[in-house]
Motif scaffolding. Structure first.
Motif, PDB file in Angstrom:
ATOM      1  N   LEU A 275       9.749   8.528  -4.626  1.00 37.95           N
ATOM      2  CA  LEU A 275       8.531   8.565  -3.810  1.00 37.95           C
ATOM      3  C   LEU A 275       7.549   7.459  -4.194  1.00 37.95           C
ATOM      4  O   LEU A 275       6.963   6.803  -3.315  1.00 37.95           O
ATOM      5  CB  LEU A 275       7.856   9.930  -3.943  1.00 37.95           C
ATOM      6  N   ILE A 278       8.681   4.133  -2.845  1.00 37.63           N
ATOM      7  CA  ILE A 278       8.477   4.067  -1.396  1.00 37.63           C
ATOM      8  C   ILE A 278       7.015   3.784  -1.070  1.00 37.63           C
ATOM      9  O   ILE A 278       6.701   2.958  -0.202  1.00 37.63           O
ATOM     10  CB  ILE A 278       8.948   5.380  -0.741  1.00 37.63           C
ATOM     11  N   LYS A 279       6.111   4.434  -1.783  1.00 38.88           N
ATOM     12  CA  LYS A 279       4.684   4.190  -1.559  1.00 38.88           C
ATOM     13  C   LYS A 279       4.300   2.757  -1.925  1.00 38.88           C
ATOM     14  O   LYS A 279       3.432   2.151  -1.286  1.00 38.88           O
ATOM     15  CB  LYS A 279       3.850   5.177  -2.374  1.00 38.88           C
ATOM     16  N   GLY A 299       9.836  10.935   1.066  1.00 40.63           N
ATOM     17  CA  GLY A 299       9.099   9.756   1.515  1.00 40.63           C
ATOM     18  C   GLY A 299       9.078   9.564   3.012  1.00 40.63           C
ATOM     19  O   GLY A 299       8.401   8.654   3.514  1.00 40.63           O
ATOM     20  N   VAL A 302       5.627   9.667   4.455  1.00 44.69           N
ATOM     21  CA  VAL A 302       4.857   8.475   4.083  1.00 44.69           C
ATOM     22  C   VAL A 302       5.202   7.313   5.013  1.00 44.69           C
ATOM     23  O   VAL A 302       4.320   6.621   5.547  1.00 44.69           O
ATOM     24  CB  VAL A 302       5.135   8.087   2.619  1.00 44.69           C
TER      25      VAL A 302
END
Length: 333
Positions: A275, A278-279, A299, A302
């Protein structure tokens, strides 16, 4: 003046540093280099050298002549001239650092942004000299660092791993060069986006790579311009899969992944999920196998929130690392 170094402040600082036996390195501005008199090293670019001396600085000979004029007029220990695509030239004062002129060819193959290149040279030389390197080695390291930073988009930093990879580029295979730290990957993604590529991301343990993995990666690559693969670290795999896993170390798994044509970068992460990656990377396309649904893909929320898309790749039946390991355990001997 140059910022707060107006009037005679620079000269006072140089005198204090010299009395304390500290090296003085100056990235000059303006045409009055007399304010830096007595500095150990001054690092003008080609245009600044010409402006400060009133001499031509197009050829090697002209650069050397102008640098020696500065040394004679202002008692500099050496002059390092940054020359853009021509690299850099180091001219020491007579009797210092062997007295020989050194020309270093530019390291970069493609220039995207020269912002901060001069600062990178000065900072790298200062760090190298402070660590005990001689001027020629410090300049060579600075040249490599400058080549890295102008190949990045925007005002960028040069990381230790960047320098190590560049210094060993002749020995590194293209596969090994794909295994990046998170910071390196972030810089590379910025460059790829600047070139117009869409970024794809997928992740997994990839322990004992099998045709199902290969198919997933090929499908992921077809959905984007450049594919980044997040790879669970050894500790992360053990937390997910249990004792005895992974079978192969993270270094081995990363090397195998990086050898695939469909993979452009591999980033190892220590968390149980990707995660945070991915951010940080903000991929345009997030890919997972069709054994997931979009709501369970880590994710996905997001990526969809900033306008990216989530793709579920078709699975190749009959392939599983866990099943392979179980079959191997049942075989006698």
């Amino acid at each position: 003046g140059k910022g707060v170094l107006s009037g005679g402040i620079a000269a006072k600082i140089i005198k204090i540093a010299r009395n304390a036996k500290k090296a003085i390195i100056v990235d000059p501005k303006g045409t009055n280099f007399g304010r830096y008199r007595g500095a150990d090293l001054i690092t003008p670019n080609q245009g600044e050298l010409a402006a400060a001396t009133g001499l031509k600085t197009e050829t090697d000979a002209e650069v050397i002549k102008a640098a020696r004029r500065l040394i004679k007029d202002h008692r500099f220990g050496a002059v390092l001239v940054t020359r853009s695509a021509k690299g850099m030239t180091i001219v020491p004062a007579p009797g210092k650092d062997g007295g020989g002129v050194i020309h270093l060819a530019a390291e970069t193959q493609e220039v995207f942004d020269v912002s901060g290149a001069g600062d990178t040279v000065t900072a790298t030389i200062a760090a190298a000299l402070g660590a005990g390197a001689d001027l020629s080695d410090a300049a060579a390291l600075a040249n490599v660092a400058a080549g890295i930073v102008v190949g990045k988009v925007g005002t960028a930093a040069v990381f230790n791993a960047d320098l190590v990879a560049a210094l060993h580029h002749q020995d590194l295979s293209s596969a090994e060069a794909k295994v990046l730290s998170q910071d390196q990957a972030k810089d590379m993604i910025s460059l790829w986006r600047h070139q117009g590529h869409k970024i794809g991301f997928t992740n997994g343990c990839f322990d004992l790579l099998h045709p199902g993995h290969v198919s997933l990666l090929k499908q992921s690559r077809k959905a984007c311009g450049r594919l980044v693969v997040g790879l669970n670290s050894d500790a992360s795999v053990t937390k997910i899969k249990g004792a005895g896993r992974p079978v192969q170390s993270e270094a081995a798994r990363a090397a195998v992944l990086a050898s695939l044509e469909s993979v452009d970068a591999v980033v190892i992460f220590v968390e149980k999920t990707p995660l945070q990656l991915i951010k940080t990377f903000k991929p345009d396309v997030l890919v997972k196998g069709a054994d997931y649904n979009i709501d369970t893909v880590v994710g996905a929320d997001v990526v969809k929130k900033y306008g990216g898309r989530v793709k579920l790749a078709k699975l190749e039946p009959g392939h599983s690392t866990s099943a392979t390991i179980a079959r191997m355990a049942k075989k006698p001997g």
